[in-house]
Scaffold this motif. Structure first.
Motif, PDB file in Angstrom:
ATOM      1  N   ILE A 317      18.689  52.662  -7.420  1.00 39.70           N
ATOM      2  CA  ILE A 317      18.649  53.018  -5.998  1.00 39.70           C
ATOM      3  C   ILE A 317      17.346  52.512  -5.406  1.00 39.70           C
ATOM      4  N   ARG A 318      17.458  51.973  -4.201  1.00 37.07           N
ATOM      5  CA  ARG A 318      16.255  51.550  -3.498  1.00 37.07           C
ATOM      6  C   ARG A 318      16.275  52.108  -2.081  1.00 37.07           C
ATOM      7  N   PHE A 319      15.199  52.813  -1.715  1.00 33.57           N
ATOM      8  CA  PHE A 319      15.046  53.378  -0.384  1.00 33.57           C
ATOM      9  C   PHE A 319      13.938  52.658   0.369  1.00 33.57           C
ATOM     10  N   THR A 320      14.044  52.664   1.688  1.00 30.90           N
ATOM     11  CA  THR A 320      12.897  52.326   2.528  1.00 30.90           C
ATOM     12  C   THR A 320      12.508  53.567   3.328  1.00 30.90           C
ATOM     13  N   GLY A 321      11.296  53.547   3.859  1.00 32.05           N
ATOM     14  CA  GLY A 321      10.822  54.717   4.583  1.00 32.05           C
ATOM     15  C   GLY A 321      11.578  55.017   5.856  1.00 32.05           C
ATOM     16  N   SER A 322      12.357  54.065   6.344  1.00 34.18           N
ATOM     17  CA  SER A 322      13.088  54.268   7.591  1.00 34.18           C
ATOM     18  C   SER A 322      14.429  54.964   7.383  1.00 34.18           C
ATOM     19  N   SER A 323      14.782  55.293   6.148  1.00 34.12           N
ATOM     20  CA  SER A 323      16.047  55.973   5.867  1.00 34.12           C
ATOM     21  C   SER A 323      15.786  57.459   5.673  1.00 34.12           C
ATOM     22  N   MET A 324      16.419  58.281   6.500  1.00 32.49           N
ATOM     23  CA  MET A 324      16.105  59.710   6.522  1.00 32.49           C
ATOM     24  C   MET A 324      17.369  60.569   6.539  1.00 32.49           C
ATOM     25  N   GLU A 325      17.203  61.800   6.058  1.00 30.56           N
ATOM     26  CA  GLU A 325      18.240  62.831   6.112  1.00 30.56           C
ATOM     27  C   GLU A 325      19.525  62.420   5.386  1.00 30.56           C
ATOM     28  N   ASN A 326      19.367  61.640   4.334  1.00 30.79           N
ATOM     29  CA  ASN A 326      20.511  61.302   3.489  1.00 30.79           C
ATOM     30  C   ASN A 326      20.597  62.298   2.338  1.00 30.79           C
ATOM     31  N   ARG A 327      21.811  62.521   1.836  1.00 31.25           N
ATOM     32  CA  ARG A 327      22.004  63.495   0.762  1.00 31.25           C
ATOM     33  C   ARG A 327      22.714  62.836  -0.417  1.00 31.25           C
ATOM     34  N   PHE A 328      22.186  63.094  -1.614  1.00 30.41           N
ATOM     35  CA  PHE A 328      22.786  62.606  -2.851  1.00 30.41           C
ATOM     36  C   PHE A 328      23.085  63.820  -3.738  1.00 30.41           C
ATOM     37  N   GLY A 329      24.342  63.991  -4.125  1.00 27.46           N
ATOM     38  CA  GLY A 329      24.698  65.105  -4.996  1.00 27.46           C
ATOM     39  C   GLY A 329      25.893  64.789  -5.866  1.00 27.46           C
ATOM     40  N   ARG A 330      25.868  65.307  -7.103  1.00 24.31           N
ATOM     41  CA  ARG A 330      26.956  65.175  -8.075  1.00 24.31           C
ATOM     42  C   ARG A 330      27.203  63.707  -8.477  1.00 24.31           C
ATOM     43  N   ASN A 331      26.191  62.871  -8.341  1.00 27.82           N
ATOM     44  CA  ASN A 331      26.308  61.488  -8.778  1.00 27.82           C
ATOM     45  C   ASN A 331      25.801  61.336 -10.215  1.00 27.82           C
ATOM     46  N   VAL A 332      26.312  60.356 -10.921  1.00 30.25           N
ATOM     47  CA  VAL A 332      25.776  59.953 -12.219  1.00 30.25           C
ATOM     48  C   VAL A 332      24.879  58.751 -11.981  1.00 30.25           C
ATOM     49  N   ARG A 334      22.271  56.738 -14.133  1.00 26.89           N
ATOM     50  CA  ARG A 334      21.606  56.581 -15.429  1.00 26.89           C
ATOM     51  C   ARG A 334      21.890  55.189 -15.996  1.00 26.89           C
ATOM     52  N   GLY A 335      21.073  54.820 -16.971  1.00 32.65           N
ATOM     53  CA  GLY A 335      21.266  53.545 -17.643  1.00 32.65           C
ATOM     54  C   GLY A 335      20.849  52.346 -16.824  1.00 32.65           C
ATOM     55  N   ASN A 336      20.097  52.565 -15.721  1.00 34.50           N
ATOM     56  CA  ASN A 336      19.587  51.463 -14.914  1.00 34.50           C
ATOM     57  C   ASN A 336      18.209  51.056 -15.438  1.00 34.50           C
ATOM     58  N   LEU A 337      17.909  49.760 -15.416  1.00 36.63           N
ATOM     59  CA  LEU A 337      16.613  49.322 -15.921  1.00 36.63           C
ATOM     60  C   LEU A 337      15.491  49.964 -15.105  1.00 36.63           C
ATOM     61  N   ASN A 338      15.622  49.982 -13.765  1.00 40.58           N
ATOM     62  CA  ASN A 338      14.747  50.762 -12.890  1.00 40.58           C
ATOM     63  C   ASN A 338      15.609  51.834 -12.232  1.00 40.58           C
ATOM     64  N   THR A 339      15.271  53.080 -12.444  1.00 39.02           N
ATOM     65  CA  THR A 339      16.111  54.138 -11.884  1.00 39.02           C
ATOM     66  C   THR A 339      16.095  54.110 -10.368  1.00 39.02           C
ATOM     67  N   ALA A 340      14.903  54.058  -9.770  1.00 39.69           N
ATOM     68  CA  ALA A 340      14.827  54.118  -8.308  1.00 39.69           C
ATOM     69  C   ALA A 340      13.520  53.521  -7.828  1.00 39.69           C
ATOM     70  N   THR A 341      13.595  52.897  -6.656  1.00 41.26           N
ATOM     71  CA  THR A 341      12.409  52.432  -5.933  1.00 41.26           C
ATOM     72  C   THR A 341      12.292  53.287  -4.683  1.00 41.26           C
ATOM     73  N   VAL A 342      11.289  54.158  -4.634  1.00 44.17           N
ATOM     74  CA  VAL A 342      11.217  55.160  -3.563  1.00 44.17           C
ATOM     75  C   VAL A 342       9.868  55.159  -2.858  1.00 44.17           C
ATOM     76  N   SER A 343       9.070  54.112  -3.049  1.00 46.24           N
ATOM     77  CA  SER A 343       7.773  54.074  -2.397  1.00 46.24           C
ATOM     78  C   SER A 343       7.927  54.153  -0.882  1.00 46.24           C
ATOM     79  N   GLY A 344       7.283  55.131  -0.263  1.00 46.49           N
ATOM     80  CA  GLY A 344       7.341  55.302   1.181  1.00 46.49           C
ATOM     81  C   GLY A 344       8.587  55.996   1.670  1.00 46.49           C
ATOM     82  N   ALA A 345       9.471  56.441   0.766  1.00 44.57           N
ATOM     83  CA  ALA A 345      10.721  57.079   1.185  1.00 44.57           C
ATOM     84  C   ALA A 345      10.435  58.405   1.878  1.00 44.57           C
ATOM     85  N   SER A 346      11.272  58.726   2.854  1.00 41.36           N
ATOM     86  CA  SER A 346      11.092  59.946   3.638  1.00 41.36           C
ATOM     87  C   SER A 346      11.407  61.180   2.801  1.00 41.36           C
ATOM     88  N   ALA A 347      10.622  62.226   3.004  1.00 35.23           N
ATOM     89  CA  ALA A 347      10.864  63.495   2.314  1.00 35.23           C
ATOM     90  C   ALA A 347      12.073  64.232   2.875  1.00 35.23           C
TER      91      ALA A 347
END
Length: 465
Positions: A317-332, A334-347
């Motif tokens: 998964i890759r986020f940018t800081g301009s993406s907000m109020e998204n919800r992730f739930g009940r997803n699998v 795993r097994g990704n070489l890089n799990t996530a790129t979240v630098s600057g992602a909105s809280a």
């Protein structure tokens, strides 16, 4: 008398009314048809181009070939309620400025069914008209062009040229190709059970709303699904694989994307799902597997991702800081070489839906109350952060044992100042797939059997008494 009867029978079987279509070209038969007529064409090659300006059904048997002149559309539909089905269609022009296509739809309620299109620029182009039905077609592109090539390029196209080079028939370069199915400024369409390959993009939407696209197979194209300025559409049970990128969804709202497979889209832009300015949409039960990036969000808000699989990608998964109020739930995830790129992602992005997070793997979980949700949070540390922008080759270190050990250690320490994704409610096991409608489990069958045996025993006892 027998000869006359035989001729009448032959004409009827061929779909030609005696005294009207006999001996006429197919275009002449179309021009002489009355509204509502059915013209049956049995085999053969029919030279075009063709213009259909009367509501009718043009039906092919034994796959007759509609062959264009390579200067314009092979078939242009200019009347409402026209059906084209059962043909082989080839030989469109190659001018993108004129939108040349195998079938150009310029009237409402057209049906394009069970055709085989090849050597066409665009396959089926719906231009500014509503309620088209495009189903069960096979679309292959592009047309070939003759140009001078060196010997090494000629060999790639099974062509022989002198050592100094020569002319070969070669496929159009990708930027000069058309799309398999192209919808422009069109509403309430149905696009199902088509196969598209070797075009520029598989299915292209532009300013086209309220369309249902399902059970399509798209491969060996640039973008499997290219989508702009189009709202309230549904995509389900499609397969997008072996493309430069599985999808590019842009500038749109209220999209439903479910039960699709995005696999092995592995170029530099090899995204499974790419969202650019997409809002209030739902992505459920999709599989993003073996892509460059599984899911990418930029400037996208209030979207929900639930019950998806994001696995075996270079980057999950890759986020940018301009993406907000998204919800992730009940997803699998795993097994990704890089799990996530979240630098600057909105809280403001949340990693749970209704208190249930995602499954990241079995490590570091504790479920004291056996509700399937760990009491310990899951953290994914983005070690490289913004350095990727300045030093793109730093990603080559991803997955190395040393960095993996460091990331695992830092994930156990809160507030390190390093970009971190935190799932407060991670799942201790992958979510169970939904049961198919009408499916009956063994437990239900066993219970039903016990009930039937009990009722039978009681009835037998009463009868004996």
């Amino acid at each position: 008398m027998r000869v006359v009867r035989w001729l009448i029978t032959f004409c009827l079987l061929a779909g030609v009314a005696p005294g009207s279509g006999w001996g006429q070209s197919l275009q002449a038969q179309i021009g002489n048809a009355a509204p509502g007529d059915t013209i049956v064409v049995t085999g053969g090659v029919h030279e075009g181009p063709f213009v259909v300006d009367t509501p009718l059904v043009l039906q092919g048997r034994n796959r007759p070939h509609l062959k264009g002149d390579e200067q314009t559309h092979v078939v242009a539909i200019d009347a409402a309620d026209v059906t084209i089905e059962g043909f082989r269609i080839s030989g469109s022009g190659t001018n993108l400025g004129d939108d040349h296509a195998g079938v150009m739809v310029r009237a409402p309620r057209a049906t394009i069914r069970d055709n085989r299109l090849s050597d066409v620029l665009h396959g089926v182009y719906v231009k500014g008209k509503d309620r088209a039905v495009v189903v069960e077609n096979v679309i292959e592109g592009p047309p070939t062009v003759t140009r001078r090539v060196p010997p090494e390029e000629a060999r790639r196209h099974d062509c022989s040229v002198p050592p100094e080079g020569g002319d070969c028939a070669v496929p159009l370069p990708v930027p000069q190709r058309g799309n398999g199915i192209h919808l422009w400024s069109s509403l309430h369409n149905t696009v199902t059970h088509n196969t598209v390959h070797h075009t520029r993009d598989g299915v292209y939407f532009s300013h086209s709303d309220h369309t249902y696209a399902a059970h399509n197979t798209i491969y060996d194209v640039r973008y499997g699904l290219h989508y702009m300025y189009s709202d309230d559409n549904t995509f389900e049970h499609n397969r997008f694989f072996d493309n430069e990128s599985g999808s590019a969804l842009m500038y749109s709202t209220r999209i439903a994307v479910r039960h699709n497979v995005f696999r092995n889209n592995r170029s530099q832009r090899g995204y499974g799902l790419l969202l650019q300015t997409v809002d209030e949409s739902r992505f459920a039960h999709n599989r993003m597997i073996q892509n460059g990036t599984g899911v990418y969000l930029e400037n996208s808000t209030r979207n929900t991702f639930a019950d998806n699989v994001v696995a075996a990608n270079y980057r999950g998964i890759r986020f940018t800081g301009s993406s907000m109020e998204n919800r992730f739930g009940r997803n699998v995830i795993r097994g990704n070489l890089n799990t996530a790129t979240v630098s600057g992602a909105s809280a403001t992005n949340e990693w749970h839906v209704d208190g249930r997070g995602n499954y990241w793997g079995p490590r570091g979980l504790l479920d004291l109350n056996a509700d399937g949700v760990s009491e310990l949070p899951h953290r994914t540390v983005d070690l490289f952060g913004e350095r990727r922008e300045d030093f793109p080759y730093v990603d080559l270190l991803a997955g190395s044992p040393g960095l993996s050990l460091l990331a695992d250690a830092l994930a156990r320490v809160p507030d390190t100042g390093i970009p971190t994704l935190t799932d407060e409610h991670p799942l201790v096991a992958p979510p169970s797939p939904p049961k198919k409608k009408g499916a009956t489990g063994l437990g239900s069958l066993f219970t039903l059997g016990i009930v039937l045996l009990t009722v039978g025993a009681v009835a037998l006892r009463r009868r004996v008494v």
